[in-house]
Write a protein that holds these residues in place. Structure first.
Motif, mmCIF file in Angstrom:
data_model
loop_
_atom_site.group_PDB
_atom_site.id
_atom_site.type_symbol
_atom_site.label_atom_id
_atom_site.label_comp_id
_atom_site.label_asym_id
_atom_site.label_seq_id
_atom_site.Cartn_x
_atom_site.Cartn_y
_atom_site.Cartn_z
ATOM 1 N N ASN A 263 0.832 -1.204 0.000
ATOM 2 C CA ASN A 263 0.000 0.000 0.000
ATOM 3 C C ASN A 263 0.860 1.243 0.000
ATOM 4 O O ASN A 263 0.418 2.312 -0.385
ATOM 5 N N LEU B 154 -4.688 -0.342 -2.413
ATOM 6 C CA LEU B 154 -5.068 -1.744 -2.194
ATOM 7 C C LEU B 154 -5.934 -2.255 -3.337
ATOM 8 O O LEU B 154 -6.788 -3.116 -3.148
ATOM 9 N N ASP C 160 -7.275 1.972 2.427
ATOM 10 C CA ASP C 160 -7.297 2.667 1.141
ATOM 11 C C ASP C 160 -8.723 3.157 0.905
ATOM 12 O O ASP C 160 -9.606 2.365 0.580
ATOM 13 N N THR D 76 -10.376 -5.633 -2.136
ATOM 14 C CA THR D 76 -9.077 -6.016 -1.580
ATOM 15 C C THR D 76 -9.098 -7.460 -1.095
ATOM 16 O O THR D 76 -8.181 -8.238 -1.377
#
Length: 344
Positions: A95, A107, A137, A145
């Motif tokens: 990240n 992500l 994120d 994700t």
């Protein structure tokens, strides 16, 4: 060395985890190689790194090569573990900003897959034991994700998933999503900044992790070195000053001085006291230390064998009280710390 279960994975990890954020600076690559060897000899089988560690400008130091000329921590670690990969549980992350492009962080499916593949090459390994989403994120739904992590688990590139610097509600939401979609990517560990001087993790995260069967893995357990050696106060850059913060406030220094006094009274080093206290906290499986040399590593590792009495734990806990995030009814306050279950 003692070991704890990592979440509900069945994996056993050492109560002390070797952190590599400053590999390439302090320790330099040669000392890092010695450090990894000494960690394995001490029984440490858990190592923490990230795709951006080692060659970050924020860790520049006089006498060390500039960030652009340093190898990444993953590369240094991969070389040090040649022939010994099966002995360790490797945790890495993605990240952080890895380039100048607008998609060189986050992500998203694109970024996670690219960074996992790069981490595998740098670490010279076929699989990653634990992969953390390094920070939340806001531009990528957690469902997306977790779905890409599920694919990577099925491909054998990663084994387990963790969340780093995520609040309790995000960890809980991740478990709801994984359960609803029958994913294998429910987080097994939550990495968070946590020490005797920084107790925010106790407001909600530790309790949530305890309920979900998620291990808490603290980083910065010695609070920038303040809980290891008061000599850190004499350094030109200390605490969070490298991130533009003002450094250690007077109230933290006062607590550290009391920890030093109590440690001397108990015949312990400051770092032994601070780490042993943290290892006693609910849901904590292992603490990440960042020694700069073998002597510091051995001092940190010795904390896993320290058993503080309930009176000692209470004395330390009372030095800094973290207010709860919600109102407790009378008689329904936080439970006293209890020793974590471990084995030798």
């Amino acid at each position: 060395m003692e070991y704890s279960a990592l979440g509900q994975t069945g994996l056993r990890v050492s109560r002390i985890c070797l952190g590599t954020a400053t590999f390439g600076v302090a320790p330099d690559p040669q000392e890092a190689d010695r450090l990894v060897g000494a960690a394995l000899e001490a029984g440490i089988n858990f190592v923490d790194t990230a795709d951006v560690y080692g060659n970050m400008p924020v860790f520049d130091r006089a006498g060390a090569p500039p960030a652009a000329e340093r190898d990444s921590a993953e590369e240094i670690l991969g070389r040090s573990l040649r022939g010994r990969r099966d002995e360790v549980v490797i945790a890495t992350k993605a990240n952080g900003i890895t380039g100048l492009g607008v998609n060189d962080r986050g992500l998203s499916r694109r970024h996670i897959i690219r960074q996992v593949e790069r981490s595998l090459r740098r670490l010279s390994t076929d699989w990653i034991d634990l992969h953390y989403a390094h920070d939340p994120d806001p531009d990528t739904p957690l469902e997306e994700t977790l779905a890409v992590y599920d694919d990577l688990i099925r491909q054998g590139k990663i084994r387990h998933v963790g969340l780093s610097n995520h609040p309790a509600w995000k960890v809980t939401q991740a478990h709801w999503i994984a359960d609803d979609r029958r994913l294998r990517s429910a987080p097994v560990a939550a990495e968070v900044k946590y020490s005797l001087l920084d107790r925010a993790a106790e407001r909600e995260l530790a309790a949530a992790c305890g309920q979900l069967g998620v291990s808490v893995v603290p980083y910065a357990p010695l609070h920038g070195g303040l809980l290891a050696d008061l000599g850190v106060l004499g350094r030109p850059v200390s605490g969070d000053q490298r991130f533009g913060a003002p450094g250690f406030p007077p109230e933290e220094v006062a607590v550290a001085r009391e920890v030093d006094r109590l440690s001397r009274e108990w015949g312990l080093g400051m770092q032994q006291t601070a780490l042993a206290w943290l290892l006693s906290r609910p849901a904590v499986a292992s603490v990440i230390v960042g020694p700069e040399n073998v002597a510091e590593l051995r001092a940190d590792a010795s904390a896993a064998d320290v058993r503080l009495s309930m009176e000692q734990l209470e004395a330390l806990t009372a030095l800094k009280v973290e207010p709860p995030a919600f109102h407790h009814r009378a008689g329904d306050g936080p439970r006293q710390p209890s020793s974590a279950s471990t084995d030798s």
